[in-house]
Design a protein around this motif. Structure first.
Motif, short mmCIF file in Angstrom:
data_model
loop_
_atom_site.label_atom_id
_atom_site.label_comp_id
_atom_site.label_asym_id
_atom_site.label_seq_id
_atom_site.Cartn_x
_atom_site.Cartn_y
_atom_site.Cartn_z
N GLN A 1 -10.01 -11.03 7.76
CA GLN A 1 -9.45 -10.68 6.45
C GLN A 1 -7.94 -10.90 6.44
O GLN A 1 -7.30 -10.94 7.48
N CYS A 2 -7.38 -10.99 5.23
CA CYS A 2 -5.94 -11.14 5.08
C CYS A 2 -5.26 -9.82 5.46
O CYS A 2 -5.70 -8.75 5.07
N LEU A 3 -4.20 -9.92 6.23
CA LEU A 3 -3.45 -8.76 6.68
C LEU A 3 -2.02 -8.91 6.19
O LEU A 3 -1.35 -9.88 6.51
N GLN A 4 -1.57 -7.98 5.36
CA GLN A 4 -0.21 -8.01 4.84
C GLN A 4 0.56 -6.85 5.44
O GLN A 4 0.11 -5.72 5.40
N GLU A 5 1.74 -7.16 6.01
CA GLU A 5 2.53 -6.12 6.68
C GLU A 5 3.98 -6.19 6.22
O GLU A 5 4.47 -7.25 5.87
N LYS A 6 4.65 -5.04 6.25
CA LYS A 6 6.08 -5.00 5.96
C LYS A 6 6.83 -5.50 7.20
O LYS A 6 6.56 -5.08 8.31
N TYR A 7 7.77 -6.39 6.98
CA TYR A 7 8.54 -6.96 8.07
C TYR A 7 9.29 -5.86 8.84
O TYR A 7 9.33 -5.87 10.07
N CYS A 8 9.86 -4.89 8.11
CA CYS A 8 10.66 -3.84 8.76
C CYS A 8 9.82 -2.90 9.61
O CYS A 8 10.36 -2.16 10.44
N ASP A 9 8.49 -2.89 9.44
CA ASP A 9 7.64 -2.07 10.30
C ASP A 9 7.53 -2.64 11.71
O ASP A 9 7.20 -1.92 12.65
N LYS A 10 7.81 -3.93 11.87
CA LYS A 10 7.72 -4.57 13.18
C LYS A 10 9.07 -5.03 13.72
O LYS A 10 9.25 -5.15 14.92
N PHE A 11 10.01 -5.36 12.81
CA PHE A 11 11.28 -5.93 13.23
C PHE A 11 12.43 -5.21 12.54
O PHE A 11 12.25 -4.59 11.50
N SER A 12 13.62 -5.30 13.10
CA SER A 12 14.77 -4.60 12.52
C SER A 12 15.88 -5.55 12.08
O SER A 12 17.01 -5.13 11.89
N SER B 1 11.04 -7.52 3.06
CA SER B 1 10.07 -8.61 3.11
C SER B 1 8.70 -8.17 3.61
O SER B 1 8.57 -7.15 4.30
N TYR B 2 7.71 -8.97 3.27
CA TYR B 2 6.35 -8.82 3.78
C TYR B 2 5.95 -10.12 4.47
O TYR B 2 6.49 -11.18 4.16
N PHE B 3 4.99 -10.04 5.36
CA PHE B 3 4.41 -11.26 5.91
C PHE B 3 2.91 -11.07 5.98
O PHE B 3 2.42 -9.95 6.07
N SER B 4 2.20 -12.17 5.86
CA SER B 4 0.74 -12.13 5.84
C SER B 4 0.19 -12.99 6.96
O SER B 4 0.79 -13.99 7.34
N SER B 5 -0.95 -12.59 7.45
CA SER B 5 -1.64 -13.35 8.48
C SER B 5 -3.13 -13.03 8.37
O SER B 5 -3.53 -12.17 7.59
N ILE B 6 -3.91 -13.73 9.15
CA ILE B 6 -5.34 -13.46 9.19
C ILE B 6 -5.59 -12.48 10.34
O ILE B 6 -5.19 -12.72 11.47
N ASN B 7 -6.23 -11.37 10.03
CA ASN B 7 -6.56 -10.37 11.03
C ASN B 7 -7.63 -10.94 11.95
O ASN B 7 -8.74 -11.24 11.49
N PRO B 8 -7.34 -11.13 13.25
CA PRO B 8 -8.33 -11.73 14.15
C PRO B 8 -9.57 -10.86 14.35
O PRO B 8 -10.63 -11.37 14.68
N ALA B 9 -9.45 -9.57 14.10
CA ALA B 9 -10.59 -8.67 14.31
C ALA B 9 -11.68 -8.86 13.26
O ALA B 9 -12.87 -8.80 13.58
N ASN B 10 -11.27 -9.13 11.99
CA ASN B 10 -12.29 -9.22 10.94
C ASN B 10 -12.15 -10.44 10.03
O ASN B 10 -12.92 -10.61 9.10
#
Length: 116
Positions: free
Chosen positions: A28-39, A17-26
């Protein structure tokens, strides 16, 4: 965007899975792989999920130029299928490709419970 391959006969479950959020720094849309943060294979409390065995099946292609009624595209598809197959239980899963124009899309608000 949940994509989970469930555990089966000696094979562990895989969360692609992927999840998206708004990057608070800029902003912009931030898309990340779920497995990069959670197991795990968890997801938020609300989701539109389509589960299948991954086998080939019938495919429909829908082309639309503009809305002609008050229903959303998804509601129009659902009502059309219900009218065509009133005695069957159906599932429809897929991807919308917007080639040109604009679309009003519902984005889930991050509740801190999973996907944002």
């Amino acid at each position: 965007m949940p994509l989970v391959l469930t555990e089966a006969e000696g094979r562990p479950s895989v969360n692609g899975s992927y999840f998206s959020s708004i990057n608070p720094a800029n902003g912009q849309c931030l898309q990340e792989k779920y497995c990069d943060k959670f197991s795990d294979c968890n997801f938020g409390l609300l989701g539109n999920l389509y589960a299948c065995e991954g086998k080939p099946g019938k495919v429909i292609e829908v082309r639309a130029k503009k809305r002609t009624g008050s229903n959303s595209l998804v509601t129009a598809l659902r009502k059309t299928l219900e009218a065509q197959y009133p005695d069957k239980s159906l599932a429809l899963g897929g991807t919308f490709i917007i080639q040109k124009g604009k679309a009003k899309i519902h984005i889930m608000v991050n509740t801190g419970l999973g996907f944002g």
